[in-house]
Enzyme design. Structure first.
Site, short mmCIF file in Angstrom:
data_model
loop_
_atom_site.label_atom_id
_atom_site.label_comp_id
_atom_site.label_asym_id
_atom_site.label_seq_id
_atom_site.Cartn_x
_atom_site.Cartn_y
_atom_site.Cartn_z
N ASN A 174 0.85 -1.19 0.00
CA ASN A 174 0.00 0.00 0.00
C ASN A 174 0.89 1.24 0.00
O ASN A 174 2.11 1.14 -0.05
CB ASN A 174 -0.95 -0.02 1.21
CG ASN A 174 -0.21 -0.10 2.52
OD1 ASN A 174 0.57 0.78 2.88
ND2 ASN A 174 -0.42 -1.21 3.26
N ASP B 112 -4.22 -6.61 4.88
CA ASP B 112 -5.20 -7.55 5.43
C ASP B 112 -5.07 -8.94 4.82
O ASP B 112 -5.41 -9.94 5.46
CB ASP B 112 -6.62 -7.03 5.18
CG ASP B 112 -6.91 -5.76 5.97
OD1 ASP B 112 -6.42 -5.65 7.12
OD2 ASP B 112 -7.61 -4.87 5.44
#
Length: 402
Positions: free
Chosen positions: A210, A278
């Site tokens: 990210n 995640d």
């Protein structure tokens, strides 16, 4: 004096003979690790040249409120947000009078009004001017608004008089500037902070990650160390220097981060600022994956859930005071409140990463902190260093109440 490391100080220079001391003050502040931007009044330029202060600070000097070049670059509002401390040295009788009246008739006075940073004044004037009831009333008014007065000292003056009114020397002013930054809020406490992204490997070349830069987590680590804590910083892959007095552990994946955090336990306070992936690829190819030149088919990756680092640590028998972060692009407070409850947290810091001014890789931030009673406390946009110090003070207060 390590409290000045990477602090952002705006030095306001007023128009008095003591302006020559500002040059040495810049050196002393930079020697202690501070970054200095200089704002000069029109009168100050009669006593010392902007070029001198530019050479010493390493940055262009700001002179005029309506300077098109300055407004196109940083501007007085951006400069106001940038500052961790505004130090006016010398603060002349005229300048103190204008500040006491709340005037904004030049760049320096406008900057003081526009900034939430603490303001300190180093008075410098003739002894009779300092003793005058008008100056004393102005000093009291400014102190009543929370501005700090550094001095003045007493002794011989350029005009031949002797008495109070001398600007303090550069060494003492630098020390007092350092004293503006709180310490001791977390003395003796162990603080574990996570920062940055994680990378989840697809093959030896590619990974899932990210946009987290780690800047907020590193600023929190620095602020916690300033507050006296023994800080362990577990960081994903970032290009940031380790803050002084912080023990850093570098990791790559979410599972690496969990293992490092568990190895750093127990701690008193956990601040999970990392942007942890995640999910991770279920299988990692041992060699670089090749596309089939004879096929237009896409590539399907099966992802599996990563361990929830924050929930795992917050569920331990030796559970620390647990603070999470919720980086969201919509329904910010609602999603943050759900995360607070589901992970059994004491506080959660919510920030809107859809806003480019305060999102990933930005220098500023603006956050809301939600507690167990679902009460939100707002911290308006400021540099990440400023936000970090505000958050550490807030977290320390709640920790001591728990």
């Amino acid at each position: 004096m390590q409290r000045l490391q990477r602090k952002r100080i705006v030095l306001g220079v007023g128009g008095g003979i003591a302006a020559y001391k500002s040059a040495e003050l810049i050196r002393r502040l930079r020697d202690q690790g501070a970054e200095v931007r200089v704002v000069m009044t029109r009168a100050a330029r009669e006593f010392i040249t902007p070029l001198t202060l530019q050479a010493l600070s390493g940055h262009p000097v700001f002179n005029d409120l309506l300077d098109p070049a300055a407004e196109a670059a940083m501007g007085h509002i951006e400069l106001a947000r940038w500052a961790d401390l505004i130090l006016v040295a010398p603060a002349t009788a005229d300048l103190m009078a204008r500040l006491a009246q709340g005037l904004a008739d030049d760049l320096l006075t406008t900057l003081v009004l526009a900034s939430d940073a603490p303001v300190a004044l180093a008075p410098a004037m003739n002894q009779a001017m300092w003793r005058d009831p008008a100056t004393q009333a102005n000093a009291e008014r400014l102190a009543g608004r929370g501005m700090r007065l550094f001095g003045p000292g007493a002794g011989s003056q350029a005009c031949g008089d002797s008495g109070p009114g001398r600007m303090l020397e550069a060494d003492e002013l630098a020390q007092r500037a350092a004293d503006c930054f709180e310490r001791g809020l977390l003395t003796g406490r162990r603080v574990l902070i996570t920062a940055g992204p994680t990378r989840e490997a697809i093959d030896p070349v590619r990974y899932v990650s990210n946009h987290s830069s780690g800047k907020m987590g590193f600023a929190l680590a620095e602020a916690a160390a300033e507050a006296g804590a023994a800080v362990t910083l577990v960081s994903g892959p970032v290009h940031l220097p380790t803050p002084q007095r912080v023990a850093r552990i570098d990791v790559v994946s979410a599972r690496d981060m969990l293992a490092a955090c568990e190895g750093a336990m127990p701690c008193d306070i956990l601040i999970a600022a990392a942007a942890v992936a995640d999910y991770r690829p279920e299988a990692v190819a041992s060699q670089k994956m090749k596309k089939d030149p004879g096929s237009d088919d896409g590539l399907t990756l099966r992802l599996v859930r990563n361990p929830d680092i924050l929930a795992t640590l917050a569920a331990r028998a030796d559970r620390p005071f647990s603070v999470g972060f919720a980086a969201e692009t919509e329904h910010l407070l609602d999603y943050a409140a759900r995360k607070l409850k589901s992970k059994n947290l004491d506080l959660i810091v919510a920030n809107d990463v859809a806003n480019p001014q305060i999102g990933f890789n930005s220098e500023d931030n603006a956050v809301s902190v939600i507690d167990r009673a679902l009460q939100a406390t707002r911290f308006e946009q400021a540099s990440k260093g400023q936000i970090a110090r505000q958050l550490i003070a807030f977290i320390a207060a709640r920790y001591h109440q728990s």
